[in-house]
Design a protein around this motif. Sequence first.
Motif, PDB file in Angstrom:
ATOM      1  N   THR A   1       0.786  -1.233   0.000  1.00 43.28           N
ATOM      2  CA  THR A   1       0.000   0.000   0.000  1.00 43.28           C
ATOM      3  C   THR A   1       0.816   1.280   0.000  1.00 43.28           C
ATOM      4  N   HIS A   2       2.020   1.255   0.547  1.00 45.27           N
ATOM      5  CA  HIS A   2       2.769   2.510   0.637  1.00 45.27           C
ATOM      6  C   HIS A   2       4.271   2.233   0.794  1.00 45.27           C
ATOM      7  N   GLN A   3       5.045   3.305   0.920  1.00 39.43           N
ATOM      8  CA  GLN A   3       6.476   3.177   1.089  1.00 39.43           C
ATOM      9  C   GLN A   3       6.853   3.527   2.527  1.00 39.43           C
ATOM     10  N   ILE A   4       7.956   2.948   2.981  1.00 39.21           N
ATOM     11  CA  ILE A   4       8.437   3.213   4.332  1.00 39.21           C
ATOM     12  C   ILE A   4       9.920   3.545   4.263  1.00 39.21           C
ATOM     13  N   GLY A   5      10.427   4.177   5.316  1.00 35.79           N
ATOM     14  CA  GLY A   5      11.845   4.500   5.379  1.00 35.79           C
ATOM     15  C   GLY A   5      12.107   5.953   5.057  1.00 35.79           C
ATOM     16  N   CYS A   6      13.281   6.234   4.478  1.00 35.28           N
ATOM     17  CA  CYS A   6      13.669   7.615   4.217  1.00 35.28           C
ATOM     18  C   CYS A   6      14.563   7.668   2.989  1.00 35.28           C
ATOM     19  N   GLN A   7      14.677   8.856   2.401  1.00 30.84           N
ATOM     20  CA  GLN A   7      15.558   9.038   1.258  1.00 30.84           C
ATOM     21  C   GLN A   7      15.836  10.516   1.061  1.00 30.84           C
ATOM     22  N   SER A   8      16.854  10.794   0.243  1.00 32.86           N
ATOM     23  CA  SER A   8      17.189  12.168  -0.100  1.00 32.86           C
ATOM     24  C   SER A   8      16.671  12.479  -1.503  1.00 32.86           C
ATOM     25  N   SER A   9      16.857  13.702  -1.924  1.00 29.48           N
ATOM     26  CA  SER A   9      16.545  14.069  -3.298  1.00 29.48           C
ATOM     27  C   SER A   9      17.592  13.466  -4.229  1.00 29.48           C
ATOM     28  N   MET A  10      17.408  13.638  -5.520  1.00 29.04           N
ATOM     29  CA  MET A  10      18.309  13.044  -6.508  1.00 29.04           C
ATOM     30  C   MET A  10      19.761  13.462  -6.277  1.00 29.04           C
ATOM     31  N   ASN A  11      19.973  14.729  -5.923  1.00 27.42           N
ATOM     32  CA  ASN A  11      21.327  15.258  -5.754  1.00 27.42           C
ATOM     33  C   ASN A  11      21.761  15.349  -4.296  1.00 27.42           C
ATOM     34  N   GLY A  12      21.004  14.720  -3.408  1.00 27.09           N
ATOM     35  CA  GLY A  12      21.344  14.773  -1.991  1.00 27.09           C
ATOM     36  C   GLY A  12      20.697  15.961  -1.307  1.00 27.09           C
ATOM     37  N   ASN A  13      20.635  15.919   0.005  1.00 27.83           N
ATOM     38  CA  ASN A  13      20.041  17.002   0.795  1.00 27.83           C
ATOM     39  C   ASN A  13      21.136  17.732   1.567  1.00 27.83           C
TER      40      ASN A  13
ATOM     41  N   HIS B   1      19.521   8.696  -2.266  1.00 26.33           N
ATOM     42  CA  HIS B   1      18.348   8.713  -3.136  1.00 26.33           C
ATOM     43  C   HIS B   1      17.906   7.300  -3.494  1.00 26.33           C
ATOM     44  N   MET B   2      16.601   7.077  -3.487  1.00 25.88           N
ATOM     45  CA  MET B   2      16.001   5.795  -3.863  1.00 25.88           C
ATOM     46  C   MET B   2      15.058   6.009  -5.046  1.00 25.88           C
ATOM     47  N   HIS B   3      15.098   5.107  -6.006  1.00 26.48           N
ATOM     48  CA  HIS B   3      14.212   5.210  -7.157  1.00 26.48           C
ATOM     49  C   HIS B   3      12.819   4.656  -6.859  1.00 26.48           C
ATOM     50  N   ALA B   4      12.728   3.768  -5.887  1.00 27.93           N
ATOM     51  CA  ALA B   4      11.446   3.134  -5.586  1.00 27.93           C
ATOM     52  C   ALA B   4      10.474   4.146  -4.987  1.00 27.93           C
ATOM     53  N   VAL B   5       9.214   4.071  -5.411  1.00 26.61           N
ATOM     54  CA  VAL B   5       8.199   4.996  -4.905  1.00 26.61           C
ATOM     55  C   VAL B   5       6.841   4.312  -4.810  1.00 26.61           C
ATOM     56  N   THR B   6       5.993   4.896  -4.020  1.00 27.62           N
ATOM     57  CA  THR B   6       4.549   4.605  -3.917  1.00 27.62           C
ATOM     58  C   THR B   6       4.227   3.289  -3.215  1.00 27.62           C
ATOM     59  N   SER B   7       4.390   2.152  -3.901  1.00 26.14           N
ATOM     60  CA  SER B   7       4.045   0.867  -3.306  1.00 26.14           C
ATOM     61  C   SER B   7       4.740  -0.243  -4.088  1.00 26.14           C
ATOM     62  N   THR B   8       4.695  -1.454  -3.552  1.00 27.38           N
ATOM     63  CA  THR B   8       5.328  -2.588  -4.229  1.00 27.38           C
ATOM     64  C   THR B   8       4.725  -2.802  -5.617  1.00 27.38           C
TER      65      THR B   8
END
Length: 462
Positions: A4-16, A166-173
């Motif tokens: 149903t959704h994503q968990i965890g954390c990530q930065s933007s494409m170029n880092g935060n 940065h992670m490419h995965a989004v939204t849900s499985t």
Amino acid sequence: MNATHQIGCQSSMNGNTGVIHVVEKPEDVKWVLSDGPHPPYIVLLDGELFTREMMDQLKDSSRISGMAVSMAKPSPIKGFSPGSKCPNDGFGVYSSAYGPHYAHCSNMEWNPLGNGLFYEDFNFPIFLLQDENETQVIKQCYQTYNLPRNGSVPQYPLCAMQLFSHMHAVTSTVTCMRRTSLQSTFSINPEVICDPLSDYNVWSTLKPINVSSKLNSTEKVIMVATRIDSHSMFWNVAPGAESAVGSFVTHLAAAEAIHKAPDVQMLPKNIMFTFFQGESFDYIGSSRMAYDMQKNKFPIRLENIDYFLELGQIALRNSSVLWMHTDPISQKNLSVQIGDMMTALRNSSGATGVEVREIGSSQALPPSSFQRFLRLKEIPGVVLADHKTTFLNKYYQSIYDTAENILLEYPKSLSPEEALDHVTKTAEVECIDMMGGGIFHLSFAKALGGGVPCIVLRARLP
């Protein structure tokens, strides 16, 4: 990601990137949330303050671009568990159709310290600082350039950090796997957006079997199982000393000792030593093996399992008592077999210094691989654990579930590699000593194929 959704954390494409602010007291957070004039901030958070309450304050603030958490030393006294209060809720045996009054941990909240942080979605990266020298370098930079002095606001140049994850995965499985499939199908240079969780279970039998065929229904197996995985909020830092390591080291030592015992090939029942991978994530390993057994894609079928013994958390740091957890629903139909199993376990512990006790038939099973097999077939089984009710482990599924917190000490002269070997040899000697005393040949061993005594004796790993 889940369904149903994503968990965890990530930065933007170029880092935060953000200005560093050190938070060592709860009141320090006001600067980054409202008072500080130079957002966005990257927070260096003291490990003691890494709590659900603190993260709820910081989670949705647009003034925060990242976080670095310094590991608390010593471990938080009150405990810390980013997992769920009801681990693997919804994937065990209890449901609206089977023991509904036990479903969703309504009968017992197994991990009361679980704050659920692992299952939250944070829009900024969170890094763990294990090296105290790194933490001190960052603090020194903060104190030199960013620390407000005499009520004045610090001016540029300011000390800042950049965090990249940065992670490419989004939204849900479902969404993510669909995008990966589209990339693989139509792109010349496909990019894998997300990967399924996967690994291998490990299993072995005391007596050899033909893996290219199936056991016939008259051949019975005693299945001894434990998990071999753990997880935490931070990449590659999941020690799992009590949640996993204590039980699978015990299991390994028992398997080795039993294989070395004389005349084991003459035992009437085979023993299957099973190590499940991925149990932290909805029982991936045990679910796959149970499914393969049900579909006749495995050499051993569900009908071949005579008894199921699982080792749960067995660190025994607070007492010398192990508790025998059973399923109150199936026990109504299998009371004789389960009773025989508990009697054998009790008798086998007599000379070990470990007391094995029953809990009663009104309490549900704790989170365990055994539940996945019970979903498919009623099997006599016991889950051994050092907790009668809620977990004794204050650091379940966290970075603090370490050897030190189960009071395990190594000789100071040993290297980390030698320490691993030391534990194995200690386990082996204790098992063989007890088996040499004749316990393996007592009459109760016939009921369970002789496999139980060593496992119970080795429960005092720490």
